[in-house]
Design a protein around this motif. Structure first.
Motif, short mmCIF file in Angstrom:
data_model
loop_
_atom_site.label_atom_id
_atom_site.label_comp_id
_atom_site.label_asym_id
_atom_site.label_seq_id
_atom_site.Cartn_x
_atom_site.Cartn_y
_atom_site.Cartn_z
N GLY A 78 171.64 57.73 36.78
CA GLY A 78 171.54 56.65 35.81
C GLY A 78 171.41 57.15 34.39
O GLY A 78 171.15 58.33 34.13
N ALA A 94 163.57 44.20 36.44
CA ALA A 94 165.03 44.26 36.50
C ALA A 94 165.65 42.93 36.10
O ALA A 94 166.69 42.87 35.42
CB ALA A 94 165.49 44.67 37.89
N PRO A 180 175.94 41.73 37.10
CA PRO A 180 175.30 42.99 37.51
C PRO A 180 174.86 42.94 38.96
O PRO A 180 174.37 41.92 39.44
CB PRO A 180 174.09 43.10 36.57
N THR A 201 174.77 48.20 39.20
CA THR A 201 174.40 48.22 37.79
C THR A 201 172.99 48.74 37.61
O THR A 201 172.72 49.59 36.76
CB THR A 201 174.49 46.81 37.18
N LEU A 202 172.07 48.21 38.41
CA LEU A 202 170.65 48.58 38.36
C LEU A 202 170.20 48.97 39.75
O LEU A 202 170.65 48.39 40.74
CB LEU A 202 169.79 47.42 37.85
N ASP A 224 168.79 52.22 35.28
CA ASP A 224 169.95 51.56 34.70
C ASP A 224 171.14 52.50 34.73
O ASP A 224 171.05 53.65 34.28
CB ASP A 224 169.64 51.16 33.25
N SER A 225 172.26 52.02 35.24
CA SER A 225 173.46 52.85 35.29
C SER A 225 174.01 53.14 33.90
O SER A 225 174.70 54.14 33.68
CB SER A 225 174.55 52.13 36.11
N TRP A 230 176.98 44.40 28.63
CA TRP A 230 176.11 43.24 28.51
C TRP A 230 176.63 42.24 27.48
O TRP A 230 176.16 41.10 27.44
CB TRP A 230 174.70 43.69 28.12
N PHE A 260 169.55 48.33 28.13
CA PHE A 260 168.65 47.74 29.13
C PHE A 260 167.34 48.52 29.18
O PHE A 260 166.25 47.93 29.23
CB PHE A 260 169.31 47.73 30.51
N THR A 261 167.42 49.85 29.19
CA THR A 261 166.21 50.67 29.28
C THR A 261 165.28 50.42 28.11
O THR A 261 164.07 50.19 28.29
CB THR A 261 166.59 52.15 29.35
N SER A 264 163.70 46.96 28.19
CA SER A 264 162.66 46.87 29.22
C SER A 264 161.35 47.51 28.76
O SER A 264 160.27 47.08 29.16
CB SER A 264 163.14 47.52 30.51
#
Length: 429
Positions: A78, A94, A180, A201-202, A224-225, A230, A260-261, A264
């Motif tokens: 990832g 997630a 996703p 995706t996740l 997260d890939s 997005w 995403f990372t 989050s």
């Protein structure tokens, strides 16, 4: 080091871990601290603006926890990862950037009972909903997608029955509809499967299980890939549009594969607070060092015990997908080529009462609500983990009243068989 990609066992020991710059400590230290001193006001501002990677407050990031995140991300292939306080927390983390009131997810009917409850009941409090679909029915999966669907969710090897999901087929549909795919890889671990290679995706984990491996930690991870766009559909405004919860930063346009990372961490962990503690991260880092060695033994023992149980006249059925009799056997070589894991169910002749007697008469197996330990574990899902479901839902989840779930450990297989033999004698007389 060379430019050649490192092997699994090398990454399991070295990824995310460097000698401590202050002391030279070789093992990742436990950074038991709440906050971190900024160099100056400009340094603090750069950190809060996500212009510089560093440490602000341990609810967001911590060096020990970050080392674990980097290690799991490396093993899963990832772009980044976030560590959480539990596997259930990882599932909410997630979904959090993807969802909103009125939105829904589509999930497999073959899931851990606690996940079914979380998705069928708890997420309603956020205004979210879930549609449960048999993921072997691809037409039904496609038909379940609507304008409010924001994710598709499944497990690589489903808990409790050991069902192997056809990740390639599910990812194909997710790609078709622009959603996703979130895969719970807890029971497979990255040693058996990398869902990202199959189109996920996740990836979420309960680090409580095989990653730590010794029953000492409650924790979760989201990987997260970094491959999902997005911004393509307008369905994920928290990532594609200015985020009002973080001074208008548009995460995906600004941060690309790491959107995403960072969302989050900066929003999810900040506001939900489902943070992994550094001591738990330390234990999990040490557990992962031997993950490849342990998983090989788990799978070897599972095969030995499952084949013995399948041949036993006191047993109606065994669901381990590595058995040639399994309806999912043909997926093993493609999805989990090193083996079908070490979790499966056993249908015992005599039904509910025989299952209870079996559990009560085992001496080596531990009767606990956990899996993925070095020790072999057993539980009767219908009276414990899945008791909140009606019988029809239990059957759909692979947890019928006549079924026990077994998590095979790394003891001597002959001792495990001897323990099951004497307990089956007591349970089926």
């Amino acid at each position: 080091m060379t430019d050649k990609p490192l092997g699994f066992d090398t990454l399991a020991i070295h990824a995310g871990a460097k000698p401590d710059p202050a002391t030279g400590a070789r093992q990742v230290p436990i950074y038991q601290t709440t906050a971190y001193v900024f160099k100056d006001a400009d340094h603090a501002a750069r950190l809060f603006n996500l212009q510089e990677v560093g440490y602000i407050y341990s609810r967001l990031t911590n060096p020990t926890v970050m080392a674990l995140a980097e290690r799991v991300a490396a093993l899963e292939g990832g772009a980044g990862a976030i560590c959480c306080s539990s596997g259930h927390a990882a599932q909410i983390m997630a979904l959090f950037p993807l969802m909103g009131p009125g939105r829904n997810i589509i999930a497999s009917t073959r899931l851990y009972g606690g996940t079914i409850t979380q998705f069928s009941q708890t997420i309603k409090r956020f205004g979210w909903s879930c549609k449960f679909v048999d993921f072997d029915d691809l037409a039904a999966l496609r038909a379940a997608v609507d304008d409010d669907t924001r994710a598709i969710f499944c497990e690589t090897i489903a808990n409790p029955g050991g069902y192997v999901t056809d990740l390639d087929a599910i990812a194909g549909i997710a790609n078709e509809v622009g959603l996703p795919l979130i895969v719970d890889n807890t029971t497979a671990t990255p040693w058996l499967c990398n869902p990202i290679k199959h189109g996920a995706t996740l990836v979420v984990h309960s680090a409580t299980k095989y990653l730590t491996g010794n029953g000492t930690v409650t924790g979760g991870v989201v990987v997260d890939s970094g491959k999902f766009d997005w911004s393509a559909s307008g369905k994920f405004p928290s990532l594609s549009e200015p985020e009002p919860a973080y001074h208008g930063l548009a995460f995906h346009p600004a941060l690309g594969p790491m959107a995403f990372t960072f969302h989050s961490i900066a929003v999810g962990l900040r506001d939900l607070g489902m943070t992994m503690n550094p001591q738990g991260a330390h234990y999990t880092l040490m557990g992962i060092e031997t993950l490849g060695l342990r998983m090989a033994r788990h799978v070897e023992n599972a095969r030995t015990v499952a084949e013995w149980l399948e041949a036993d006249p006191r047993v109606e059925a065994v669901t381990w997908a590595g058995l040639k009799s399994s309806p999912w056997h043909d997926r093993v070589a493609r999805i989990v080529p090193k083996g079908a894991g070490a979790l499966f169910t056993v249908a015992v002749k005599g039904g509910y009462e025989s299952c209870v007697k079996l559990v009560d008469n085992l001496k080596l197996f531990s009767h606990v609500a956990n899996l993925g330990d070095t020790r072999s574990l057993i539980i009767h899902p219908a009276s414990t983990t899945h008791r909140q479901l009606d019988e029809a839902a239990q059957v759909r989840a692979g947890a019928a009243p006549n079924v026990v779930r077994i998590s095979i450990g790394i003891e001597d297989a002959a001792d495990l068989i001897a323990d099951l033999d004497q307990a089956l004698n007591a349970a089926t007389v």
